[in-house]
Design an enzyme around this catalytic site. Sequence first.
Site, PDB file in Angstrom:
ATOM      1  N   GLU A  96      56.712 -27.851 -43.196  1.00  0.00           N
ATOM      2  CA  GLU A  96      56.339 -28.742 -44.368  1.00  0.00           C
ATOM      3  C   GLU A  96      54.966 -29.057 -44.143  1.00  0.00           C
ATOM      4  O   GLU A  96      54.218 -29.506 -43.150  1.00  0.00           O
ATOM      5  CB  GLU A  96      56.922 -30.199 -44.271  1.00  0.00           C
ATOM      6  CG  GLU A  96      58.582 -29.992 -44.471  1.00  0.00           C
ATOM      7  CD  GLU A  96      58.755 -29.392 -45.829  1.00  0.00           C
ATOM      8  OE1 GLU A  96      58.085 -29.464 -46.832  1.00  0.00           O
ATOM      9  OE2 GLU A  96      60.003 -28.953 -46.061  1.00  0.00           O
ATOM     10  N   CYS A 159      64.276 -36.992 -44.885  1.00  0.00           N
ATOM     11  CA  CYS A 159      63.405 -36.002 -44.125  1.00  0.00           C
ATOM     12  C   CYS A 159      61.751 -36.500 -44.582  1.00  0.00           C
ATOM     13  O   CYS A 159      61.188 -36.338 -43.567  1.00  0.00           O
ATOM     14  CB  CYS A 159      63.782 -34.633 -44.278  1.00  0.00           C
ATOM     15  SG  CYS A 159      65.284 -34.044 -43.321  1.00  0.00           S
ATOM     16  N   HIS A 183      61.760 -27.580 -42.057  1.00  0.00           N
ATOM     17  CA  HIS A 183      63.343 -27.511 -42.542  1.00  0.00           C
ATOM     18  C   HIS A 183      63.957 -26.352 -42.109  1.00  0.00           C
ATOM     19  O   HIS A 183      63.266 -25.172 -42.384  1.00  0.00           O
ATOM     20  CB  HIS A 183      63.227 -27.800 -44.114  1.00  0.00           C
ATOM     21  CG  HIS A 183      63.582 -29.268 -44.456  1.00  0.00           C
ATOM     22  ND1 HIS A 183      62.376 -29.729 -45.268  1.00  0.00           N
ATOM     23  CD2 HIS A 183      64.564 -29.947 -44.276  1.00  0.00           C
ATOM     24  CE1 HIS A 183      62.729 -31.041 -45.591  1.00  0.00           C
ATOM     25  NE2 HIS A 183      64.047 -31.250 -45.121  1.00  0.00           N
TER      26      HIS A 183
HETATM   27  N1  PCA Z   1      67.860 -33.073 -44.185  1.00  0.00           N
HETATM   28  C1  PCA Z   1      67.782 -34.173 -45.247  1.00  0.00           C
HETATM   29  C2  PCA Z   1      67.993 -35.569 -44.463  1.00  0.00           C
HETATM   30  C3  PCA Z   1      68.677 -35.076 -43.015  1.00  0.00           C
HETATM   31  C4  PCA Z   1      68.544 -33.611 -43.152  1.00  0.00           C
HETATM   32  O1  PCA Z   1      69.043 -32.843 -42.294  1.00  0.00           O
HETATM   33  C5  PCA Z   1      66.441 -33.890 -45.985  1.00  0.00           C
HETATM   34  O2  PCA Z   1      65.869 -32.806 -46.239  1.00  0.00           O
HETATM   35  O3  PCA Z   1      66.031 -35.015 -46.448  1.00  0.00           O
END
Ligand code: PCA
Length: 222
Positions: A96, A159, A183
């Site tokens: 990100e 997240c 992610h």
């Molecule tokens: N993914 C979510 C919150 C927790 C996770 O593992 C997100 O992308 O916001």
Amino acid sequence: MEKTILGEKIEGQGKTQAPCVLITGFEPFGGETVNPSWQAVERLPEQIRGRKVEKLLLPVTYGSSAQKLLEEIRRLEPEMVLCVGQAGGRAAVTVERTGINWAEASLADNDGYTALGETLEASGWDGYFSTLPLNPIVEAIRKKGIPAQISESAGTYVCNQLLYRLLHFLRESDRKIPGGFIHIPFSPEQVAEKKGGAPSLPVELSAMALEAAVEATLEAAL
Ligand code: PCA
């Protein structure tokens, strides 16, 4: 606050702290029984490039996840912080670029709280850039044969909230360390019975990607 250096005393604490990196994963959410982010973090070795790997499991909640993370940063004074979450539907490991000062999602968090559209920090900037070396990380992961991309949005759920608050804290507290968010896709087990299917990546490969990301970050910081 003095920068954490190999085996040196941390000012004010009077104790010797071994150099470490802090990596976090999340609990399951949204009806899933596992979260591959934590499964991958759990698989990381105890040490990477001579640094102890400190692993922290976080709840999928707007309030306490960041609180727990920041407490751990103050306690450990790690050399870098990497937070990891699941991004169902994505086909690559995504690093990100930004966290934004906004929370809005129809899916409630694990405390039952639904964010209808609100700023995260009243005095915070609209957004912060990750302080991780994004391109070296993507290259290091691809070198392992694992698909990786930079992502321009961490969403507006828990997240993004964690990433935003991490970056806000690092800036406000003048901690000049690499910090950011990756992610990872669903695991194959999670999508095995999903109608219509969905992209997935074995947890072993996600763990390899995370290890490569930590190595690339430590190398870039030298
Ligand atoms: N993914 C979510 C919150 C927790 C996770 O593992 C997100 O992308 O916001």
